[in-house]
Write a protein that holds these residues in place. Structure first.
Motif, PDB file in Angstrom:
ATOM      1  N   ALA A   1       0.838  -1.197   0.000  1.00 60.94           N
ATOM      2  CA  ALA A   1       0.000   0.000   0.000  1.00 60.94           C
ATOM      3  C   ALA A   1       0.873   1.246   0.000  1.00 60.94           C
ATOM      4  CB  ALA A   1      -0.916   0.011   1.221  1.00 60.94           C
ATOM      5  N   ARG A   2       0.641   2.111  -0.983  1.00 62.52           N
ATOM      6  CA  ARG A   2       1.393   3.363  -1.072  1.00 62.52           C
ATOM      7  C   ARG A   2       0.646   4.452  -0.292  1.00 62.52           C
ATOM      8  NH1 ARG A   2       0.216   1.711  -6.407  1.00 62.52           N
ATOM      9  NH2 ARG A   2       1.921   0.652  -7.490  1.00 62.52           N
ATOM     10  N   PRO A   3       1.326   5.185   0.594  1.00 60.08           N
ATOM     11  CA  PRO A   3       0.665   6.236   1.376  1.00 60.08           C
ATOM     12  C   PRO A   3       0.600   7.537   0.584  1.00 60.08           C
ATOM     13  CG  PRO A   3       2.945   6.033   2.057  1.00 60.08           C
ATOM     14  CD  PRO A   3       2.737   4.996   0.971  1.00 60.08           C
ATOM     15  N   CYS A   4      -0.599   8.077   0.402  1.00 63.80           N
ATOM     16  CA  CYS A   4      -0.801   9.210  -0.504  1.00 63.80           C
ATOM     17  C   CYS A   4      -1.495  10.369   0.209  1.00 63.80           C
ATOM     18  CB  CYS A   4      -1.664   8.784  -1.688  1.00 63.80           C
ATOM     19  SG  CYS A   4      -1.049   7.351  -2.578  1.00 63.80           S
ATOM     20  N   THR A   5      -1.064  11.579  -0.101  1.00 62.40           N
ATOM     21  CA  THR A   5      -1.750  12.783   0.359  1.00 62.40           C
ATOM     22  C   THR A   5      -2.579  13.348  -0.799  1.00 62.40           C
ATOM     23  OG1 THR A   5       0.056  14.246  -0.288  1.00 62.40           O
ATOM     24  CG2 THR A   5       0.144  13.321   1.934  1.00 62.40           C
ATOM     25  N   PRO A   6      -3.635  14.105  -0.526  1.00 66.99           N
ATOM     26  CA  PRO A   6      -4.453  14.624  -1.624  1.00 66.99           C
ATOM     27  C   PRO A   6      -3.752  15.666  -2.472  1.00 66.99           C
ATOM     28  CG  PRO A   6      -5.244  15.438   0.493  1.00 66.99           C
ATOM     29  CD  PRO A   6      -4.233  14.377   0.790  1.00 66.99           C
ATOM     30  N   ASP A   7      -2.705  16.330  -1.933  1.00 67.55           N
ATOM     31  CA  ASP A   7      -1.969  17.291  -2.760  1.00 67.55           C
ATOM     32  C   ASP A   7      -0.719  16.682  -3.376  1.00 67.55           C
ATOM     33  OD1 ASP A   7      -0.199  17.194  -0.657  1.00 67.55           O
ATOM     34  OD2 ASP A   7      -0.354  19.310  -0.130  1.00 67.55           O
ATOM     35  N   MET A   8      -0.578  15.343  -3.246  1.00 69.89           N
ATOM     36  CA  MET A   8       0.447  14.572  -3.959  1.00 69.89           C
ATOM     37  C   MET A   8       1.865  14.852  -3.490  1.00 69.89           C
ATOM     38  SD  MET A   8      -1.353  15.027  -7.684  1.00 69.89           S
ATOM     39  CE  MET A   8      -2.173  16.539  -7.131  1.00 69.89           C
ATOM     40  N   MET A   9       2.038  15.565  -2.386  1.00 72.71           N
ATOM     41  CA  MET A   9       3.374  15.831  -1.848  1.00 72.71           C
ATOM     42  C   MET A   9       3.524  15.157  -0.489  1.00 72.71           C
ATOM     43  SD  MET A   9       4.328  19.720  -2.953  1.00 72.71           S
ATOM     44  CE  MET A   9       2.992  20.519  -2.067  1.00 72.71           C
ATOM     45  N   PRO A  10       4.727  14.714  -0.147  1.00 75.59           N
ATOM     46  CA  PRO A  10       4.914  14.045   1.138  1.00 75.59           C
ATOM     47  C   PRO A  10       4.792  15.016   2.312  1.00 75.59           C
ATOM     48  CG  PRO A  10       7.023  14.397   0.064  1.00 75.59           C
ATOM     49  CD  PRO A  10       5.967  14.789  -0.935  1.00 75.59           C
ATOM     50  N   ILE A  11       4.724  14.446   3.489  1.00 72.54           N
ATOM     51  CA  ILE A  11       4.680  15.202   4.738  1.00 72.54           C
ATOM     52  C   ILE A  11       6.036  15.040   5.413  1.00 72.54           C
ATOM     53  CG2 ILE A  11       3.604  15.316   7.021  1.00 72.54           C
ATOM     54  CD1 ILE A  11       1.037  14.191   5.546  1.00 72.54           C
TER      55      ILE A  11
ATOM     56  N   LYS B   1       6.669  18.553  21.073  1.00 70.99           N
ATOM     57  CA  LYS B   1       8.112  18.730  21.097  1.00 70.99           C
ATOM     58  C   LYS B   1       8.804  17.409  20.791  1.00 70.99           C
ATOM     59  CE  LYS B   1      11.946  20.013  24.144  1.00 70.99           C
ATOM     60  NZ  LYS B   1      12.346  20.385  25.524  1.00 70.99           N
ATOM     61  N   GLY B   2       9.826  17.490  19.947  1.00 68.92           N
ATOM     62  CA  GLY B   2      10.636  16.303  19.682  1.00 68.92           C
ATOM     63  C   GLY B   2       9.977  15.254  18.819  1.00 68.92           C
ATOM     64  N   LEU B   3       8.923  15.612  18.085  1.00 71.44           N
ATOM     65  CA  LEU B   3       8.243  14.648  17.206  1.00 71.44           C
ATOM     66  C   LEU B   3       8.318  15.152  15.776  1.00 71.44           C
ATOM     67  CD1 LEU B   3       6.491  12.057  17.016  1.00 71.44           C
ATOM     68  CD2 LEU B   3       4.481  13.551  17.211  1.00 71.44           C
ATOM     69  N   TRP B   4       8.681  14.236  14.865  1.00 67.55           N
ATOM     70  CA  TRP B   4       8.915  14.603  13.469  1.00 67.55           C
ATOM     71  C   TRP B   4       8.214  13.605  12.553  1.00 67.55           C
ATOM     72  CZ3 TRP B   4      12.009  19.001  12.985  1.00 67.55           C
ATOM     73  CH2 TRP B   4      12.679  19.395  14.156  1.00 67.55           C
ATOM     74  N   PHE B   5       7.835  14.092  11.370  1.00 70.71           N
ATOM     75  CA  PHE B   5       7.083  13.268  10.425  1.00 70.71           C
ATOM     76  C   PHE B   5       7.842  13.132   9.105  1.00 70.71           C
ATOM     77  CE2 PHE B   5       3.071  15.169  12.536  1.00 70.71           C
ATOM     78  CZ  PHE B   5       3.104  14.205  13.532  1.00 70.71           C
ATOM     79  N   ALA B   6       7.732  11.938   8.501  1.00 70.84           N
ATOM     80  CA  ALA B   6       8.306  11.685   7.172  1.00 70.84           C
ATOM     81  C   ALA B   6       7.513  10.545   6.529  1.00 70.84           C
ATOM     82  CB  ALA B   6       9.789  11.326   7.268  1.00 70.84           C
ATOM     83  N   PHE B   7       6.422  10.891   5.853  1.00 68.31           N
ATOM     84  CA  PHE B   7       5.581   9.871   5.221  1.00 68.31           C
ATOM     85  C   PHE B   7       4.743  10.523   4.123  1.00 68.31           C
ATOM     86  CE2 PHE B   7       3.485  11.316   9.157  1.00 68.31           C
ATOM     87  CZ  PHE B   7       2.267  11.796   8.668  1.00 68.31           C
ATOM     88  N   GLY B   8       3.989   9.698   3.393  1.00 65.44           N
ATOM     89  CA  GLY B   8       3.099  10.212   2.358  1.00 65.44           C
ATOM     90  C   GLY B   8       3.760  10.368   1.002  1.00 65.44           C
ATOM     91  N   HIS B   9       4.713   9.505   0.659  1.00 66.95           N
ATOM     92  CA  HIS B   9       5.489   9.654  -0.576  1.00 66.95           C
ATOM     93  C   HIS B   9       4.838   8.994  -1.789  1.00 66.95           C
ATOM     94  CE1 HIS B   9       8.434  10.614   2.536  1.00 66.95           C
ATOM     95  NE2 HIS B   9       9.159  11.192   1.612  1.00 66.95           N
ATOM     96  N   ALA B  10       3.679   8.373  -1.614  1.00 64.85           N
ATOM     97  CA  ALA B  10       2.909   7.817  -2.729  1.00 64.85           C
ATOM     98  C   ALA B  10       3.768   6.884  -3.589  1.00 64.85           C
ATOM     99  CB  ALA B  10       2.274   8.937  -3.546  1.00 64.85           C
ATOM    100  N   HIS B  11       3.810   7.138  -4.900  1.00 64.86           N
ATOM    101  CA  HIS B  11       4.535   6.266  -5.832  1.00 64.86           C
ATOM    102  C   HIS B  11       6.051   6.444  -5.761  1.00 64.86           C
ATOM    103  CE1 HIS B  11       0.915   5.045  -8.227  1.00 64.86           C
ATOM    104  NE2 HIS B  11       0.460   6.179  -7.743  1.00 64.86           N
TER     105      HIS B  11
END
Length: 415
Positions: free
Chosen positions: A351-361, A369-379
């Protein structure tokens, strides 16, 4: 000073992030329920898509949407029962895919893609994974003159705007490059900038070994146990409790659950995909990673065999496999290339994780504090893993990121 970091998710994005943090003096523990690279990063077409500056949009033409509604295609399939739960995501995806909005998104997206090859090259060299890489691009082949000419025109535009390089191929060129491909094809387009990967899972595993050689550690654990502990973060692993000053969520299609528990609402959809490996029949050889552009399937000469991949399936992430696209693709692909027997006991699905604006998060959590995100890269998870890892590690350690990543910030969905 050394600071402990938990990186949750051991796909290509998480492993790359862990490497770049470990290089910068952080003591990193990489955590996943499975071994690195065994989920979404395990199966794909194996492309590092330097040419992929325009993310995959939602069709806008009514005629195209009507054709998809019949649900009999290779490049897209949907579960009718899952659509009610996905309508909000799909509506936003369609809205962002409007021509003008899509152009703006592509310009914001391009800087990430621009550094995809150079950042992979860094990790390929460091991890000794050169034998897994091919540097001769990939190829689209066309059945009609109209499709061929439209794609040639688009390639010229991308060349002017983004500096991409390609070869326009006629039918004789195709016969020379791929003597075992059959059928009436009017031409092809060979993108010269991308690299391809003979074993995507093997590449992630090589990066993981490099991470451990730097002093990083891998542990098995469940993201559901992550929670705040004082000024830091704590979770359970099979080795016992783990505590760190910072945590990175690189959980791919599972990120929506982990972030929801923390009070965030990301409109994260999934596009499921399938693959199967085949032995070539007789002495047939496939030289190039090849997309049958008008049918929507991909053939890739992997280490395990010829990998056949499908397009997107819109379904619940954890619904049972329904590899109807693979069966449709196999029937057409056998008419195009002499495939032999199946080599896998069953189709792989991810399963590819996708955002509606097609850009990752990518970036700091707005409210923790101290929490970071790196996901939503789709294809483009494989393509963008190393550059994502670098820019996020730079941001976390106070460096100026390689590129401006403000367009990918989590706050665009969670102010």
């Amino acid at each position: 000073m050394s600071k402990d970091v938990i990186v949750l998710g051991a796909g290509i994005v998480g492993v790359s992030t862990a490497i770049h943090l470990q290089r910068r003096g952080r003591q990193v523990t990489l955590v996943d329920r499975k071994l690195p690279g065994e989920e979404t990063s395990f199966g794909n077409a194996g492309l590092i898509q330097r040419e992929g500056v325009v993310p995959y949009g939602f069709p806008q033409q009514i005629g195209v949407l009507v054709r998809y509604a019949f649900n009999n295609r290779i490049d897209a399939h949907y579960h009718l029962r899952a659509l009610p739960g996905q309508l909000a995501f799909l509506a936003r995806y369609w809205w962002h895919s409007n021509t003008k909005r899509h152009e703006i998104i592509a310009r914001a997206y391009a800087p990430l893609i621009q550094h995809s090859i150079s950042e992979h090259n860094d990790l390929v060299q460091a991890s000794g994974a050169e034998e897994l890489i091919r540097k001769n691009g990939w190829m689209e082949i066309f059945r009609s003159n109209a499709k061929r000419d439209a794609e040639f025109a688009e390639a010229e535009r991308l060349k002017r705007e983004f500096g991409l390089t390609f070869d326009a191929l006629n039918s004789a060129d195709l016969a020379r490059l791929e003597p075992h491909i059959k059928g009436s094809f009017s031409g092809g387009l060979r993108w010269r900038d991308p690299w391809s990967v003979l074993d995507p899972h093997g590449l992630t595993s090589a990066y993981r070994r490099y991470f451990e050689s730097l002093g990083g550690r891998f542990a098995t654990g469940d993201a559901a146990t992550l929670g705040q502990a004082g000024s830091g973060w704590r979770m359970m692993t099979d080795d016992g409790p783990l505590q760190a000053d910072e945590a990175v969520l690189a959980l791919g299609p599972w990120a929506s659950e982990a972030t929801r528990r923390l009070g965030y609402a990301f409109p994260l959809g999934v596009k499921r995909g399938y693959h199967m490996h085949y032995a070539p029949a007789g002495n047939a050889i496939l030289n190039n990673w090849t997309l049958d552009a008008e049918r929507g399937y991909f053939l890739a000469p992997m280490k395990r065999g010829i990998r056949l991949t499908t397009g997107a399936e819109f379904a619940a992430r954890d619904a049972p496999k329904t590899p109807v696209q693979l069966d449709r693709a196999e029937a057409v692909a056998r008419e195009t290339f002499p495939l032999g027997e199946r080599l896998d006991p069953e189709p792989w699905m991810g399963a590819r994780p996708c955002t509606p604006d097609m850009m990752p998060i990518i970036g700091k959590a707005p409210r923790h504090k101290g929490l970071w995100f790196a996901f939503g890269h789709a294809h483009h998870g494989l393509t963008l893993g190393p550059v994502t890892g670098r820019v996020l590690a730079e941001l976390m350690t106070g460096e100026t990121p390689l590129i401006d990543i403000s367009a990918y910030g989590p706050e665009r969905f969670n102010p």
